[in-house]
Design a protein around this motif. Structure first.
Motif, PDB file in Angstrom:
ATOM      1  N   ASN A  57     -18.578  -4.266  24.363  1.00  0.00           N
ATOM      2  CA  ASN A  57     -19.638  -4.735  23.466  1.00  0.00           C
ATOM      3  C   ASN A  57     -20.973  -4.493  24.149  1.00  0.00           C
ATOM      4  O   ASN A  57     -21.265  -5.107  25.173  1.00  0.00           O
ATOM      5  N   PRO A  58     -21.823  -3.578  23.614  1.00  0.00           N
ATOM      6  CA  PRO A  58     -23.080  -3.251  24.290  1.00  0.00           C
ATOM      7  C   PRO A  58     -24.039  -4.427  24.412  1.00  0.00           C
ATOM      8  O   PRO A  58     -24.939  -4.419  25.244  1.00  0.00           O
ATOM      9  N   GLU A  59     -23.864  -5.454  23.568  1.00  0.00           N
ATOM     10  CA  GLU A  59     -24.734  -6.620  23.644  1.00  0.00           C
ATOM     11  C   GLU A  59     -24.333  -7.566  24.775  1.00  0.00           C
ATOM     12  O   GLU A  59     -25.103  -8.446  25.154  1.00  0.00           O
ATOM     13  N   GLU A  60     -23.136  -7.378  25.312  1.00  0.00           N
ATOM     14  CA  GLU A  60     -22.640  -8.283  26.349  1.00  0.00           C
ATOM     15  C   GLU A  60     -22.632  -7.652  27.736  1.00  0.00           C
ATOM     16  O   GLU A  60     -22.888  -8.319  28.724  1.00  0.00           O
ATOM     17  N   GLU A  61     -22.324  -6.365  27.833  1.00  0.00           N
ATOM     18  CA  GLU A  61     -22.279  -5.725  29.144  1.00  0.00           C
ATOM     19  C   GLU A  61     -22.438  -4.224  29.020  1.00  0.00           C
ATOM     20  O   GLU A  61     -22.079  -3.622  28.005  1.00  0.00           O
ATOM     21  N   GLN A  62     -23.013  -3.610  30.074  1.00  0.00           N
ATOM     22  CA  GLN A  62     -23.141  -2.170  30.110  1.00  0.00           C
ATOM     23  C   GLN A  62     -21.824  -1.531  30.529  1.00  0.00           C
ATOM     24  O   GLN A  62     -20.949  -2.181  31.097  1.00  0.00           O
ATOM     25  N   ASP A  63     -21.720  -0.243  30.251  1.00  0.00           N
ATOM     26  CA  ASP A  63     -20.566   0.503  30.711  1.00  0.00           C
ATOM     27  C   ASP A  63     -20.741   0.889  32.176  1.00  0.00           C
ATOM     28  O   ASP A  63     -21.859   0.904  32.697  1.00  0.00           O
ATOM     29  N   PRO A  64     -19.650   1.218  32.842  1.00  0.00           N
ATOM     30  CA  PRO A  64     -19.749   1.631  34.245  1.00  0.00           C
ATOM     31  C   PRO A  64     -20.614   2.881  34.412  1.00  0.00           C
ATOM     32  O   PRO A  64     -20.701   3.718  33.506  1.00  0.00           O
ATOM     33  N   GLU A  84     -25.938   2.509  32.988  1.00  0.00           N
ATOM     34  CA  GLU A  84     -27.257   2.459  33.609  1.00  0.00           C
ATOM     35  C   GLU A  84     -27.572   3.794  34.278  1.00  0.00           C
ATOM     36  O   GLU A  84     -28.726   4.212  34.350  1.00  0.00           O
ATOM     37  N   ARG A  85     -26.530   4.490  34.740  1.00  0.00           N
ATOM     38  CA  ARG A  85     -26.719   5.753  35.454  1.00  0.00           C
ATOM     39  C   ARG A  85     -25.600   6.718  35.080  1.00  0.00           C
ATOM     40  O   ARG A  85     -24.438   6.336  35.010  1.00  0.00           O
ATOM     41  N   PHE A  86     -25.974   7.976  34.823  1.00  0.00           N
ATOM     42  CA  PHE A  86     -25.001   9.002  34.456  1.00  0.00           C
ATOM     43  C   PHE A  86     -25.422  10.288  35.164  1.00  0.00           C
ATOM     44  O   PHE A  86     -26.416  10.917  34.800  1.00  0.00           O
ATOM     45  N   VAL A  87     -24.657  10.687  36.183  1.00  0.00           N
ATOM     46  CA  VAL A  87     -25.024  11.828  37.018  1.00  0.00           C
ATOM     47  C   VAL A  87     -23.962  12.917  36.902  1.00  0.00           C
ATOM     48  O   VAL A  87     -22.770  12.645  37.044  1.00  0.00           O
ATOM     49  N   ILE A  88     -24.406  14.144  36.637  1.00  0.00           N
ATOM     50  CA  ILE A  88     -23.505  15.294  36.576  1.00  0.00           C
ATOM     51  C   ILE A  88     -23.925  16.263  37.666  1.00  0.00           C
ATOM     52  O   ILE A  88     -25.007  16.859  37.609  1.00  0.00           O
ATOM     53  N   ARG A  89     -23.074  16.436  38.675  1.00  0.00           N
ATOM     54  CA  ARG A  89     -23.413  17.275  39.818  1.00  0.00           C
ATOM     55  C   ARG A  89     -22.884  18.694  39.686  1.00  0.00           C
ATOM     56  O   ARG A  89     -23.616  19.656  39.878  1.00  0.00           O
ATOM     57  N   LYS A  90     -21.600  18.831  39.362  1.00  0.00           N
ATOM     58  CA  LYS A  90     -21.011  20.157  39.250  1.00  0.00           C
ATOM     59  C   LYS A  90     -20.086  20.215  38.042  1.00  0.00           C
ATOM     60  O   LYS A  90     -19.299  19.300  37.819  1.00  0.00           O
ATOM     61  N   ILE A  91     -20.196  21.317  37.287  1.00  0.00           N
ATOM     62  CA  ILE A  91     -19.293  21.604  36.172  1.00  0.00           C
ATOM     63  C   ILE A  91     -19.055  23.106  36.154  1.00  0.00           C
ATOM     64  O   ILE A  91     -19.669  23.862  36.910  1.00  0.00           O
ATOM     65  N   GLY A  92     -18.164  23.556  35.265  1.00  0.00           N
ATOM     66  CA  GLY A  92     -17.918  24.983  35.121  1.00  0.00           C
ATOM     67  C   GLY A  92     -19.108  25.698  34.513  1.00  0.00           C
ATOM     68  O   GLY A  92     -19.938  25.094  33.821  1.00  0.00           O
ATOM     69  N   MET A 102     -26.227   6.542  25.503  1.00  0.00           N
ATOM     70  CA  MET A 102     -27.473   5.837  25.228  1.00  0.00           C
ATOM     71  C   MET A 102     -27.850   4.956  26.403  1.00  0.00           C
ATOM     72  O   MET A 102     -26.985   4.457  27.118  1.00  0.00           O
ATOM     73  N   PHE A 103     -29.149   4.798  26.593  1.00  0.00           N
ATOM     74  CA  PHE A 103     -29.684   3.908  27.604  1.00  0.00           C
ATOM     75  C   PHE A 103     -30.565   2.880  26.907  1.00  0.00           C
ATOM     76  O   PHE A 103     -31.005   3.082  25.772  1.00  0.00           O
ATOM     77  N   ASP A 104     -30.847   1.781  27.600  1.00  0.00           N
ATOM     78  CA  ASP A 104     -31.712   0.742  27.046  1.00  0.00           C
ATOM     79  C   ASP A 104     -33.154   1.179  27.239  1.00  0.00           C
ATOM     80  O   ASP A 104     -33.821   0.818  28.205  1.00  0.00           O
ATOM     81  N   VAL A 105     -33.665   2.007  26.308  1.00  0.00           N
ATOM     82  CA  VAL A 105     -34.994   2.587  26.470  1.00  0.00           C
ATOM     83  C   VAL A 105     -36.096   1.549  26.391  1.00  0.00           C
ATOM     84  O   VAL A 105     -37.164   1.712  26.992  1.00  0.00           O
ATOM     85  N   ASP A 106     -35.885   0.440  25.674  1.00  0.00           N
ATOM     86  CA  ASP A 106     -36.909  -0.597  25.598  1.00  0.00           C
ATOM     87  C   ASP A 106     -37.151  -1.209  26.969  1.00  0.00           C
ATOM     88  O   ASP A 106     -38.281  -1.506  27.350  1.00  0.00           O
ATOM     89  N   LEU A 118     -38.737   3.934  38.023  1.00  0.00           N
ATOM     90  CA  LEU A 118     -37.402   4.175  38.538  1.00  0.00           C
ATOM     91  C   LEU A 118     -36.396   4.379  37.420  1.00  0.00           C
ATOM     92  O   LEU A 118     -35.515   5.241  37.500  1.00  0.00           O
ATOM     93  N   GLU A 119     -36.514   3.606  36.354  1.00  0.00           N
ATOM     94  CA  GLU A 119     -35.556   3.715  35.261  1.00  0.00           C
ATOM     95  C   GLU A 119     -35.660   5.076  34.573  1.00  0.00           C
ATOM     96  O   GLU A 119     -34.658   5.647  34.143  1.00  0.00           O
ATOM     97  N   ALA A 120     -36.886   5.605  34.461  1.00  0.00           N
ATOM     98  CA  ALA A 120     -37.056   6.919  33.843  1.00  0.00           C
ATOM     99  C   ALA A 120     -36.412   8.010  34.687  1.00  0.00           C
ATOM    100  O   ALA A 120     -35.916   9.008  34.164  1.00  0.00           O
ATOM    101  N   LYS A 121     -36.401   7.826  36.013  1.00  0.00           N
ATOM    102  CA  LYS A 121     -35.755   8.804  36.890  1.00  0.00           C
ATOM    103  C   LYS A 121     -34.263   8.895  36.595  1.00  0.00           C
ATOM    104  O   LYS A 121     -33.657   9.969  36.713  1.00  0.00           O
TER     105      LYS A 121
END
Length: 250
Positions: A57-64, A84-92, A102-106, A118-121
């Motif tokens: 539930n996005p209103e109760e907790e963020q995803d890992p 809160e953070r989604f990093v892609i280092r290597k793919i095909g 989605m992120f909490d842009v507000d 920091l959040e924009a980074k």
């Protein structure tokens, strides 16, 4: 490997499980409330397909948080995910992604007096990761995140992107031009809209460089109305390389 709502006894268990599977090619992870996963770290030299979905539930907790390091990855699907953070280092090199992140842009952009908060980074790192994909299907929610970030930071160039499937269902046309302006080698564009735009929306929007120079194929999925032709004219008049237009109704 299919993992759904697993309660791991330790922060690094999932990472070790994946990295210790040397022939793993297909992985699906579905997160649930209280499954004790803080970071989904996918480090694999063999993985080709990765699916990630949230039942939280996005209103109760963020995803890992997510870290992807998979140099042979060919396809990734992320559905209804709010980390809160989604990093892609290597793919095909020719990987495809279906992305609904989605992120909490507000919260991220409420500190408007900072040039680079920091959040924009965190969003910028996510965008640099997505820019590595060859084909992208993107949700309206993710497009909104990109649009909000473009108001405070510079978007990366999506040099690898040749095919884009963008959904503007229950969303706004203004989210699209800034993103398209970064897709300098875009060859094929599929747009899905649940309404026909007003003339002013189309005429006042900037014409992205990819629309001017590289776009060869366009598919519009819109309601079947006469005013649809305004949108067709916008692309036909501005796309110098356009060879094919396909129209379909919703």
């Amino acid at each position: 490997m299919y993992l759904e709502g697993v309660k791991f006894d330790g922060l690094a268990v999932l990472e070790k499980l994946i990295s210790s599977s040397p022939v793993l090619e297909d992985l699906t992870v579905i997160t649930y409330p209280m499954d004790y996963v803080e970071v989904i770290c996918v480090r694999s030299q063999s993985l080709k397909s990765f699916g990630l979905e949230s039942q939280r539930n996005p209103e109760e907790e963020q995803d890992p948080d997510v870290v992807i390091d998979a140099p042979r990855l060919e396809y990734m699907s992320v559905s209804d995910y709010r980390p809160e953070r989604f990093v892609i280092r290597k793919i095909g090199p020719y990987a495809k992604v279906d992305v609904d992140v989605m992120f909490d842009v507000d919260v991220m952009f409420d500190d408007s007096d900072l040039d680079d908060p920091l959040e924009a980074k965190k969003i910028r790192k996510f965008l640099f990761g997505i820019s590595k994909f060859h084909e992208v299907a993107i949700s309206a929610g993710t497009l909104e995140v990109i649009h909000e970030y473009s108001q405070v930071g510079k978007l990366p160039k999506f040099l690898n992107l040749t095919r884009l499937d963008a959904s503007l269902v229950k969303s706004s046309w203004e989210y699209l031009p800034a993103f398209l302006g970064c897709c300098t080698n875009l060859y094929s564009l599929i747009l899905e809209l649940d309404r026909i735009l007003e003339r002013e929306e189309i005429e006042l929007s900037p014409v992205p460089q990819c629309v001017l120079s590289s776009l060869h194929s366009l598919q519009l999925k819109t309601p079947q109305t006469v005013s649809k032709m305004m949108l067709v004219s916008y692309f036909r008049n501005n796309c110098k390389a356009l060879r094919k237009i396909l129209l379909s109704g919703l």
